[in-house]
Scaffold this motif. Structure first.
Motif, short mmCIF file in Angstrom:
data_model
loop_
_atom_site.label_atom_id
_atom_site.label_comp_id
_atom_site.label_asym_id
_atom_site.label_seq_id
_atom_site.Cartn_x
_atom_site.Cartn_y
_atom_site.Cartn_z
N UNK A 29 -0.83 51.03 65.72
CA UNK A 29 -1.99 50.16 65.92
C UNK A 29 -2.80 50.17 64.63
N UNK A 30 -3.08 48.98 64.09
CA UNK A 30 -3.97 48.86 62.94
C UNK A 30 -5.14 47.98 63.36
N UNK A 31 -6.33 48.35 62.91
CA UNK A 31 -7.50 47.51 63.19
C UNK A 31 -8.09 47.06 61.86
N UNK A 32 -8.51 45.80 61.83
CA UNK A 32 -9.17 45.28 60.64
C UNK A 32 -10.66 45.22 60.91
N UNK A 33 -11.45 45.44 59.88
CA UNK A 33 -12.90 45.43 60.06
C UNK A 33 -13.38 44.00 60.27
N UNK A 34 -14.49 43.85 60.96
CA UNK A 34 -14.99 42.50 61.23
C UNK A 34 -15.46 41.82 59.94
N UNK A 35 -15.29 40.51 59.90
CA UNK A 35 -15.75 39.74 58.76
C UNK A 35 -17.18 39.29 58.98
N UNK A 36 -17.62 38.36 58.15
CA UNK A 36 -19.00 37.89 58.23
C UNK A 36 -19.27 37.19 59.56
N UNK A 37 -18.30 36.39 60.04
CA UNK A 37 -18.50 35.64 61.28
C UNK A 37 -17.48 35.98 62.35
N UNK A 38 -16.63 36.94 62.13
CA UNK A 38 -15.55 37.20 63.08
C UNK A 38 -15.65 38.58 63.70
N UNK A 39 -14.80 38.78 64.67
CA UNK A 39 -14.74 40.08 65.35
C UNK A 39 -13.63 40.91 64.74
N UNK A 40 -13.68 42.23 64.96
CA UNK A 40 -12.61 43.11 64.49
C UNK A 40 -11.34 42.77 65.26
N UNK A 41 -10.21 42.81 64.56
CA UNK A 41 -8.93 42.47 65.20
C UNK A 41 -8.03 43.71 65.19
N UNK A 42 -7.15 43.77 66.17
CA UNK A 42 -6.18 44.86 66.25
C UNK A 42 -4.79 44.27 66.20
N UNK A 43 -3.89 44.93 65.46
CA UNK A 43 -2.48 44.53 65.41
C UNK A 43 -1.68 45.67 66.05
#
Length: 129
Positions: A29-43
């Motif tokens: 499981x990898x998670x990406x940090x949230x961007x300016x207008x988006x939510x954090x995503x998980x792969x």
């Protein structure tokens, strides 16, 4: 079809998830940090329990996903029938037939006990006791 709904952020490596209608074991499981207008995503990378196919899932961490309810049971081998084996559940005394996994074909003999799992209406022998 026994399953429950959980959030993606609660998934852990080694647990199970339903991807493409198949029960799969999570490998990473990898998670990406949230961007300016988006939510954090998980792969989520997982391998199917019954078909050994790799599958992946990319969703926001607060999205919902299905998790199968895995039933781990013990059975006794009654008879060997070519590439299949006849088993009897130790608790319910129900008899059924399952294919012999390639990695266990040397270990399975009549009278031995095996662990098997049941998920989403499918069964598979996991190991010999």
């Amino acid at each position: 079809m026994s399953k429950k709904v959980v959030e993606v952020k609660t998934l852990k490596v080694g647990k199970y998830v339903i991807l493409d209608g198949e029960a799969s074991k999570i490998k990473s499981i990898q998670t990406s940090s949230p961007g300016k207008h988006g939510a954090a995503k998980a792969r989520v990378e997982a391998v199917g329990i019954f078909d050994n196919q790799k599958r992946s899932l990319v969703k926001p961490v607060d999205a919902k996903c299905d998790v199968p309810i895995i039933d781990k049971r013990v059975a006794q081998v009654l008879a060997l029938m070519g590439k299949e084996v006849q088993l009897m559940d130790i608790e319910s005394y129900e008899t059924f037939e399952l294919p012999i996994p390639d990695e266990l074909k040397d270990d399975i003999v009549e009278g031995v006990e095996v662990d098997y799992i049941e998920a989403l209406g499918k069964q598979k022998i996991m190991r010999v006791k």
